[in-house]
Design a protein around this motif. Structure first.
Motif, PDB file in Angstrom:
ATOM      1  N   LEU A 144     -75.565 -43.181 -85.360  1.00  0.00           N
ATOM      2  CA  LEU A 144     -75.685 -43.945 -84.112  1.00  0.00           C
ATOM      3  C   LEU A 144     -76.985 -43.570 -83.417  1.00  0.00           C
ATOM      4  CD1 LEU A 144     -72.047 -43.642 -82.750  1.00  0.00           C
ATOM      5  CD2 LEU A 144     -73.037 -45.357 -84.255  1.00  0.00           C
ATOM      6  N   MET A 167     -71.894 -52.273 -85.616  1.00  0.00           N
ATOM      7  CA  MET A 167     -72.868 -52.926 -84.756  1.00  0.00           C
ATOM      8  C   MET A 167     -74.240 -52.297 -84.926  1.00  0.00           C
ATOM      9  SD  MET A 167     -70.178 -53.375 -81.684  1.00  0.00           S
ATOM     10  CE  MET A 167     -71.223 -53.240 -80.305  1.00  0.00           C
ATOM     11  N   GLU A 168     -74.231 -50.996 -85.235  1.00  0.00           N
ATOM     12  CA  GLU A 168     -75.493 -50.282 -85.376  1.00  0.00           C
ATOM     13  C   GLU A 168     -76.202 -50.644 -86.686  1.00  0.00           C
ATOM     14  OE1 GLU A 168     -76.414 -47.389 -83.229  1.00  0.00           O
ATOM     15  OE2 GLU A 168     -78.355 -47.670 -84.193  1.00  0.00           O
ATOM     16  N   ARG A 192     -76.517 -45.104 -77.793  1.00  0.00           N
ATOM     17  CA  ARG A 192     -75.076 -45.189 -78.034  1.00  0.00           C
ATOM     18  C   ARG A 192     -74.411 -43.834 -77.879  1.00  0.00           C
ATOM     19  NH1 ARG A 192     -73.303 -49.997 -80.169  1.00  0.00           N
ATOM     20  NH2 ARG A 192     -74.949 -51.068 -81.275  1.00  0.00           N
ATOM     21  N   GLU A 201     -68.602 -49.275 -83.709  1.00  0.00           N
ATOM     22  CA  GLU A 201     -69.957 -48.795 -83.427  1.00  0.00           C
ATOM     23  C   GLU A 201     -70.905 -48.778 -84.617  1.00  0.00           C
ATOM     24  OE1 GLU A 201     -69.707 -45.286 -80.928  1.00  0.00           O
ATOM     25  OE2 GLU A 201     -70.702 -46.600 -79.497  1.00  0.00           O
ATOM     26  N   PRO A 202     -70.530 -48.116 -85.724  1.00  0.00           N
ATOM     27  CA  PRO A 202     -71.480 -48.130 -86.846  1.00  0.00           C
ATOM     28  C   PRO A 202     -71.720 -49.541 -87.381  1.00  0.00           C
ATOM     29  CG  PRO A 202     -69.390 -47.098 -87.477  1.00  0.00           C
ATOM     30  CD  PRO A 202     -69.374 -47.264 -86.003  1.00  0.00           C
TER      31      PRO A 202
END
Lengths: 310, 327
Positions: free
Chosen positions: A209, B119-120, A213, B116-117
């Protein structure tokens, strides 16, 4: 048939057992808060004060603040519940209008200092090294100088520069947050340093990340309860500082009323002795509001941050 | 078969007040496509630090990768820029930790943490990421995925959380999954389920797995290739069947003997005598010599090197050096 209905009820029961999962953290906290009577009474008083100050003047026949030479320094009566001041203006109306300014300044400067303090504190803790050094040394520097003298100097400068009275309110907000952020940044930094070492942060690194974030989605949410508590408590402090400044004629200036500059009347011996309705109400307003905020803030701490309990 | 990752002569030291600790000492290993490699050894033998070095988690100045190369996809991970490394992590190489309870952020919902990952690295928007997250939760065998996505880590059991960790790890279809003791914190039935799942996922996606464990049962269950580490060095490696049937190094033999055997009663479980040497006091010798039943003169003065014995099996022990045996 019976077996089918049996399985349906079973799954229903199963679902009922897990539905209240969502946002139960906050709901639990709210439930605990409701049971804390002292904190709730503080909260109700704050809401009452906000309503009175922001909605109250709308219902007042004296909201235009017209000067009335025929009715100066009148004692409280049915027409003027808290009497009138030396220009014949209704004290109650002015008190509520002053409350608007004082509360706005308190809340706004709290917001600015919380945002500034938490971002700077978080950044310092996350990047460490030189960034940390710069931010924290500036904070240390501001913390070594007592806040009040700085505020006085800045207030005096404002008067020197002849800043118009309607802008002074905004500048006072900035001044108060300027004094407020270092303490907050320290607190946030210390919390962040410990969160940074937790295993889930390592997991976040491993997930690749980006820094934004990691900081804002992973670390800051962990200190939100703490921030709420500190923010609430710091509103009280900001209201007090603003009152002190305005009392000394260095904060928000008349004709814009604030609780602080209304108490200024107590500086005048005649008003102090003969017209107590001029300075007692704003004094009581400051006192009760700050007490209510502190009680509520303490209650919030007990609810949101059980570890900090004494 | 192609190598997914090649670690060459990796050495990672930690610097303490008493001196440098050679946590990983000249370790070379490779993981091939679709292969499961297990690193076994007792606590402190450097197996976790090997994984941490691969992921770039060794924090300076406390520790440092002193030398070596980690080739992944034709690039040396150790010389990658921070940002490039970030795109490899999570996307090409994923990692699962030992403690599922503390590896998930307690204040974020499960769904958010899976999203999260995605989207990352996969540039998904929120909606797509949530759909994929729910798919992934279902894929790791959890029912009611939508409710689970909205719940917080403390509301799930350890086994479920480890499944979630796996879901997060495989979300971007990594080429390599590093699992650092993924089943140690779980009870045996859940452990078996998790291992089954890992095997299933590996079969479906041709992912390679580097699994770190101290549990020989886990090794027997899932490994294709085994690496035995002792005091920061590889002492023996080989295909799982060869190694289990014909362990060469006295340490491996000892490890296998100290395993309880199903259906057999033993008065006392065998244990290797002695203790792991203090990593600060390692001298030029076989690090296992003072616990070894077959210790010879040379073992006390010279470090054995890793040599081929049969097939893919390699061992670092003077017992298998013909020249020495005659001395």
């Amino acid at each position: 048939m019976s077996s089918i209905s049996g399985s349906v009820t079973k799954t229903e029961a199963h679902q009922a057992a897990v539905t209240p999962i969502r946002s139960s953290l906050w709901r639990q906290a709210l439930h605990r808060l409701r049971k804390n009577k002292l904190a709730m009474s503080g909260f109700i008083f704050i809401v009452f004060m906000l309503l009175a100050c922001f909605a109250g003047p709308l219902f007042s026949p004296y909201a235009d603040n017209k000067i009335n030479p025929a009715n100066m320094n009148a004692a409280p009566s049915l027409k003027h519940w808290l009497g009138t001041d030396m220009l014949g203006r209704d004290v109650l109306t002015r008190l509520l209008q002053a409350g608007r300014i004082s509360l706005t300044v308190g809340i706004a400067s709290m917001c600015i200092s919380v945002i500034l303090g938490s971002i700077l504190g978080a950044v310092a803790a996350y990047y460490r090294g030189i960034v940390d050094q710069i931010i924290m040394r500036v904070a240390d520097l501001l913390l070594t100088i007592p806040g009040l003298p700085i505020l006085f100097i800045m207030g005096a400068l404002l008067s020197e520069w002849k800043i118009p009275s309607e802008y002074r309110m905004y500048i006072v907000m900035l001044m108060l947050s300027f004094i407020g952020w270092p303490g907050l940044a320290r607190l946030v930094r210390s919390q962040m340093l410990s969160i940074r070492e937790r295993e889930f942060m390592q997991a976040a690194i491993v997930l690749g990340l980006n820094d934004r974030r990691k900081l804002f989605n992973h670390m800051i949410p962990n200190i939100i309860p703490l921030l709420i508590v500190v923010a609430t408590l710091s509103i009280g402090g900001a209201i007090l500082s603003e009152s002190v400044l305005s009392f000394f004629g260095l904060g928000v200036m008349p004709p814009t009323p604030t609780w602080g500059n209304m108490i200024d009347a107590a500086n005048n011996l005649i008003d102090f002795e003969k017209h107590p309705w001029l300075w007692i109400p704003p004094g009581v307003a400051i006192f009760t509001t700050v007490i209510a905020i502190n009680i509520f803030g303490d209650g919030l701490r007990d609810v949101l941050d059980p570890k900090q309990k004494k | 078969m192609k190598n997914v990752i090649e670690i060459d002569h990796l050495s990672t030291y930690f610097y303490t007040e008493e001196g440098a600790v050679k946590a990983v000492n000249d370790v070379s290993l490779r993981v091939r496509e679709g292969e499961t490699v297990c690193i076994v050894g007792e606590s402190g033998c450097g197996k976790s630090v090997t994984a941490m070095s691969v992921m770039g988690l060794v924090e300076e100045p406390a520790g440092k990768v002193v030398e070596g190369k980690i080739q992944f996809d034709g690039r040396d991970l150790l010389s990658l820029h921070k940002n490039e490394l970030r795109h490899v992590r999570g996307n090409d190489i994923a990692m699962i930790f030992q403690e599922p309870m503390s590896s998930l952020n307690p204040v974020l919902t499960i769904g958010k943490q899976i999203m999260e990952p995605l989207m990352e690295h996969q540039r998904m928007n929120k909606k797509q990421a949530r759909m994929r997250a729910i798919e992934l939760i279902e894929m790791v065998g959890i029912s009611r995925p939508e409710q689970i996505a909205d719940s917080y880590p403390h509301q799930l059991s350890g086994g479920m959380l480890q499944r979630i960790m796996i879901a997060i790890a495989i979300s971007c279809n990594p080429k390599l999954l590093i699992a650092d003791e993924p089943t140690t914190a779980l009870d045996v039935t859940i452990q078996a389920q998790i291992l089954d799942m890992l095997r299933q996922i590996k079969a479906d996606s041709n992912m390679s797995i580097l699994l770190i464990t101290h549990d020989l049962g886990v090794v027997a269950e899932i490994a294709d290739y085994v690496i035995v580490m002792y005091s920061g060095k590889i002492v023996e490696e080989g295909d799982v069947v060869e190694l289990f049937e014909n362990p060469k190094h006295p340490y491996t033999q000892g490890l296998l003997r100290s395993k309880p055997i199903m259906g057999e009663r033993q008065e006392e479980l065998y244990s290797i005598p002695g203790q792991v040497p203090n990593p600060l006091e390692l001298k030029e010798s076989c690090y296992f010599h003072d616990r070894c039943e077959h210790c010879m003169a040379i073992c006390q003065t010279k470090l054995p090197y890793l040599r081929d014995v049969a097939g893919r099996q390699k061992v670092a022990c003077w017992l298998y050096e013909e020249v020495v045996e005659h001395v």
